[in-house]
Design a protein around this motif. Structure first.
Motif, PDB file in Angstrom:
ATOM      1  N   UNK A  85      51.904 -23.227-164.962  1.00 30.32           N
ATOM      2  CA  UNK A  85      51.050 -23.914-163.986  1.00 30.32           C
ATOM      3  C   UNK A  85      51.913 -24.719-163.022  1.00 30.32           C
ATOM      4  N   UNK A  86      51.830 -24.376-161.750  1.00 30.18           N
ATOM      5  CA  UNK A  86      52.669 -25.010-160.736  1.00 30.18           C
ATOM      6  C   UNK A  86      52.394 -26.503-160.616  1.00 30.18           C
ATOM      7  N   UNK A  87      51.138 -26.900-160.699  1.00 29.84           N
ATOM      8  CA  UNK A  87      50.817 -28.323-160.553  1.00 29.84           C
ATOM      9  C   UNK A  87      51.332 -29.136-161.733  1.00 29.84           C
ATOM     10  N   UNK A  88      51.202 -28.572-162.928  1.00 31.45           N
ATOM     11  CA  UNK A  88      51.736 -29.264-164.103  1.00 31.45           C
ATOM     12  C   UNK A  88      53.242 -29.430-163.969  1.00 31.45           C
ATOM     13  N   UNK A  89      53.894 -28.390-163.476  1.00 37.01           N
ATOM     14  CA  UNK A  89      55.348 -28.448-163.300  1.00 37.01           C
ATOM     15  C   UNK A  89      55.725 -29.503-162.256  1.00 37.01           C
ATOM     16  N   UNK A  90      54.977 -29.596-161.199  1.00 41.69           N
ATOM     17  CA  UNK A  90      55.278 -30.578-160.153  1.00 41.69           C
ATOM     18  C   UNK A  90      55.129 -32.007-160.671  1.00 41.69           C
TER      19      UNK A  90
END
Length: 258
Positions: A85-90
């Protein structure tokens, strides 16, 4: 058979040369801190009896195994979520970079405050250092999953846990195992360091006790035992890796032949 013998020569040649150099360089040494290798080898069976192996080496291996397993499970689980998940990573990336930069040995006094001075502290210290290479390699491995494979799985209705099991984890497994390999050497180092703090047994504790008692040949036998333990664990890891990633090594071999 010939390939096996040739591989054994490659594996054993350099260690044999290093042992020979050590033997010749230390032969005749009268320095108390640099005893001859023959003295160390003669002392080894007297120091590391079956009783001492059971009371010192076995607890160290069990702590290492528990901390390493905890780091592996935590690193793969969190890495899979963060990488998917890109948002979790950010959101997590700045915190992960901060925590990764803190050396695990510095955390030992803090961990001792919360976990005491027993085996729990040592396991947590090992896990706190081993988790980072596993987690970060898992994140990168999950991010690098082929988009064509992902879209193909989605078109066939393979989603959720099935997609994770049959697409994501197999594709990321080579990089996950790379992180697990790095974590193994870190775990051995932290196992020894953690046992030097408020311990009553273990390899790290025993080596320090030998050093404080000026039993220098005995101390060197402990260092040799740690090296042998690291080598043995590395061999076991390679066997497991080759079995689990047999498809990957076969694919690489076929690619080289073509």
């Amino acid at each position: 058979m010939r390939r096996l013998l040739l591989r054994l020569v490659y594996v054993l040649a350099l260690p044999a040369v290093l042992v020979l150099v050590w033997w010749l360089a230390s032969d005749g040494s009268t320095d108390i801190y640099w005893p001859p290798l023959r003295t160390i080898l003669r002392t080894f069976p007297d120091v590391w009896t079956s009783e001492r192996l059971r009371t010192d080496a076995l607890p160290s291996v069990l702590r290492l195994g528990a901390g390493y397993a905890l780091a592996a499970v935590t690193g793969v689980a969190l890495g899979t979520v963060i990488g998917s998940y890109r948002r979790v990573r950010a959101v997590c990336e700045p915190v992960l970079e901060f925590l990764r930069a803190v050396p695990p040995p510095v955390l030992i006094p803090v961990i001792m405050l919360f976990a005491g001075i027993g085996d729990t502290m040592k396991i947590v210290v090992i896990a706190s250092g081993c988790v980072w290479p596993v987690l970060l390699n898992t994140v990168e491995g999950v991010r690098a999953v082929d988009s064509v494979m992902t879209e193909t799985a989605r078109s066939y209705g393979i989603t959720g846990a099935a997609r994770l099991r049959h697409v994501v984890l197999p594709s990321a497994s080579p990089q996950i195992f790379a992180g697990l390999r790095q974590a193994l050497s870190i775990g051995i180092i932290l196992m020894v360091i953690s046992e030097m703090f408020a311990a009553s047994n273990g390899l790290g504790f025993t080596i320090v006790q030998f050093q404080r008692g000026f039993a220098i040949p005995d101390m060197w036998t402990g260092i040799l035992l740690l090296g042998l333990l690291g080598f043995l664990l590395s061999v076991v890891f390679q066997l497991v890796e080759r079995r689990v990633l047999g498809w990957y090594h076969g694919l690489r071999a076929s690619t080289r032949r073509s």
